[in-house]
Enzyme design. Structure first.
Site, PDB file in Angstrom:
ATOM      1  N   GLY A 306       0.999  -1.268  -0.133  1.00  0.00           N
ATOM      2  CA  GLY A 306       0.190   0.069   0.287  1.00  0.00           C
ATOM      3  C   GLY A 306       0.927   1.027   0.436  1.00  0.00           C
ATOM      4  CE  LYS A 307       2.108   2.719   6.059  1.00  0.00           C
ATOM      5  NZ  LYS A 307       1.549   1.751   6.124  1.00  0.00           N
ATOM      6  CG  ASP A 324       6.740  -8.165   3.614  1.00  0.00           C
ATOM      7  OD1 ASP A 324       6.975  -7.388   4.205  1.00  0.00           O
ATOM      8  OD2 ASP A 324       6.621  -9.491   3.974  1.00  0.00           O
ATOM      9  NE  ARG A 329       2.822  -9.291   4.729  1.00  0.00           N
ATOM     10  CZ  ARG A 329       1.343  -8.522   5.309  1.00  0.00           C
ATOM     11  NH1 ARG A 329       0.201  -9.713   5.770  1.00  0.00           N
ATOM     12  NH2 ARG A 329       1.267  -7.623   5.603  1.00  0.00           N
ATOM     13  CG  ASP A 360      15.352 -11.129   8.166  1.00  0.00           C
ATOM     14  OD1 ASP A 360      15.443  -9.636   8.521  1.00  0.00           O
ATOM     15  OD2 ASP A 360      15.375 -11.978   8.827  1.00  0.00           O
ATOM     16  N   GLY A 361      15.149  -8.355   6.611  1.00  0.00           N
ATOM     17  CA  GLY A 361      15.181  -6.975   6.626  1.00  0.00           C
ATOM     18  C   GLY A 361      16.234  -6.256   7.283  1.00  0.00           C
ATOM     19  CG  ASP A 376       4.311   0.382   7.351  1.00  0.00           C
ATOM     20  OD1 ASP A 376       4.185   1.052   8.635  1.00  0.00           O
ATOM     21  OD2 ASP A 376       4.029  -0.589   6.507  1.00  0.00           O
ATOM     22  CB  CYS A 431      -1.133   0.118  12.432  1.00  0.00           C
ATOM     23  SG  CYS A 431      -0.003  -1.743  12.292  1.00  0.00           S
TER      24      CYS A 431
END
Ligand code: SAM
Length: 508
Positions: A306-307, A324, A329, A360-361, A376, A431
């Protein structure tokens, strides 16, 4: 005859009893279900934690979060954008950029009071102190507990009080000293080999507590990451570069407006969808990137995309890497891009500009350096968590995910600070309302990035540009405002969020 009446009576009484038992057992099971289902567990956890952090502001926030959330519409520039804007305007929606300009003019005439307070952590400090106290209580055998050690002893004291306290040797123990001299309570340590379905673990170990047998961390230490030690360079400066991207068209209903739902998006003549509905807090994370033409952007935790889609709708980035760790996903990123970007699957131009990766970030590497990085982060997704039972971090099957959040969030942000070029910006967003997952993670990552990689970043205070959102959404202010970022809090008039957004600019 008498015996028939007696039999009937007995049958009747038995039936009543059965009915009562059934009724009782029904109530019992309903109550039990209520107590054990993930969303109620999450609510209980949040009641305790957020009740301590936000005080009287938590119950109305929770009530709002249990209601239907509000969305904005991000117009798809690859569809019939003029037609879409007409459609949204006719339905009473307003352009967010225009609303912010109006608010800016208003603020020029009537300057707002600052939202970032220097004395805003009292309730968090008290909560941290309580958690530390509880930890020590549980580690010390009860009868060894210092007799007069009270919650107030763990909070920050004035220098006079400090001297008084020094006279009492037992109270002088630091947490580390207390832990070092304490008997370790093995029941409070997670053995990773126990797997994810240990009911005992789920029941008795709060998510904020521990990581693994070899690297165990009591709650108190986790919370103390938020301690305000400044043994690393830490500067907070006002953000001055902010401007609303020229081509980004976001439509929203005004605060308190009766009209607040957009219909389902539909396909345009170009066969892509006309707008993307999303929480306004999510749009703010992209705005906080302050994108410039030609930017090379990394979206470290990108799915479902989305972002990243909003970033592309600014028409500013040259390249965006959507990463990701979850393969399933990342497939959703492709699906969304197919729905919104013309010829996404076939065009060479998209292939050059949009890269989808599944790493893996925390271990993502790059040789060139990014101009902007968005983190995010995976978090407790507070709104969904208190509304849904399925597949969320408070679900029994996801205990390990929840427990690993403190391991993942700061390391993702630390890596982002390494991956961004000097002069570039990192935005950290969640969030969640949790000050530990928000400011706490920013603090930890800044410290860790400096200590391990010599990276220094300045926190950019977004309160001035975001003050222009006053007519659109509600930002935490005064005693509940975060120190480093901005927190969109759900209210009746603007049921957006929660969203936390912090902007960091790398200086070294
Ligand atoms: N930015 C997304 C958007 O706007 O659609 C939402 C991201 S969601 C809040 C967090 C994402 O982080 C999840 O998709 C999850 O799979 C991903 N994630 C979790 N751990 C990760 C890791 N170690 N490295 C990269 N991604 C991770």
């Amino acid at each position: 005859m008498l015996s028939v009446i007696n039999i009937c009576k007995n049958v009747h009484i038995n039936a009543l009893l059965v009915q009562q038992i059934r009724y009782k057992s029904k109530t019992h099971w309903a109550k039990l279900k209520k107590k054990t289902s993930p969303k109620y567990k999450a609510q209980n956890h949040f009641d305790e934690f957020y009740g301590s952090v936000f005080g009287g502001k938590w119950p109305p926030m929770k009530e709002t979060m249990l209601r239907r959330s509000k969305f904005v519409a991000v117009v798809n520039n690859y569809g019939d954008s003029e037609e879409t804007i007409d459609f949204l305007t006719e339905r009473g929606a307003h352009c967010l950029k225009a609303l912010m300009s109006v608010q800016q003019e208003f603020h020029k005439q009537y300057p707002p009071t600052p939202t970032q307070s220097d004395t805003n952590t009292t309730s968090l400090e008290q909560y941290t102190a309580k958690v530390q106290f509880d930890d020590i209580s549980s580690i010390y055998p009860q009868d060894n507990l210092p007799e007069k050690l009270e919650l107030s002893d763990m909070t920050i004291r004035s220098s006079e009080e400090e001297k008084e306290v020094e006279k009492q040797p037992l109270k002088n123990l630091t947490l580390e000293e207390s832990l070092a001299s304490a008997q370790m309570d093995m029941s409070r340590i997670i053995d990773p080999s126990m797997g994810v379905t240990s009911e005992a673990l789920y029941q008795y170990v709060p998510a904020t507590q521990l990581k693994g047998m070899d690297e165990w961390v009591p709650e108190s230490l986790h919370y103390s990451y938020y301690a305000q030690d400044k043994d690393f360079p830490l500067a907070i400066e006002p953000e001055t570069e902010f401007s609303f991207p020229e081509h980004l068209k976001v439509y929203t209903y005004e605060m308190g407006s009766e009209w607040n739902m957009f219909p389902e998006p539909k396909r345009c003549k170009t066969n892509v969808m006309n707008y993307y509905p999303m929480d306004c807090g999510s749009v703010l994370a992209v705005l906080a990137l302050c994108l410039s033409p030609g930017d090379r952007v990394l979206d470290l935790c990108s799915a479902p995309g989305g972002k990243a889609l909003v970033a592309l709708q600014t028409l500013l980035p040259d390249v965006i890497v959507c990463n990701d760790s979850s393969i399933s996903r990342t497939n959703r990123i492709s699906r969304i891009f197919r729905d919104y970007l013309i010829d996404f699957d076939t065009s060479n131009s998209w292939r050059e500009r949009v890269v989808i990766s599944t790493r893996d970030g925390r271990e993502f590497t790059d040789d060139i350096g990014f101009d902007k990085v968005l983190v995010d982060a995976p978090c407790t997704t507070d709104r969904r968590t208190i509304n849904q039972d399925a597949n969320l971090v408070y679900h029994l099957a996801r205990v390990q995910d929840r427990l690993s959040l403190p391991d993942v969030q700061p390391y993702l942000l630390t890596n982002a600070l390494k991956l961004v070029r000097v002069g570039g910006a990192v935005v950290y967003s969640t969030c969640s309302l949790s000050p530990v997952q928000n400011d706490g993670v920013v603090h930890m990552a800044l410290k860790h990035a400096f200590e391990t990689h010599g990276v220094i970043a300045t926190v950019k205070d977004l309160s001035a540009p975001f003050a222009n959102l006053a007519g659109t959404l509600s930002l935490a202010a005064g005693s509940i405002a975060p120190r480093y970022g901005q927190l969109v809090t759900p209210t009746n008039d603007a049921n957006f969020g929660p969203s936390y957004i912090a902007r960091l600019v790398r200086v070294k």
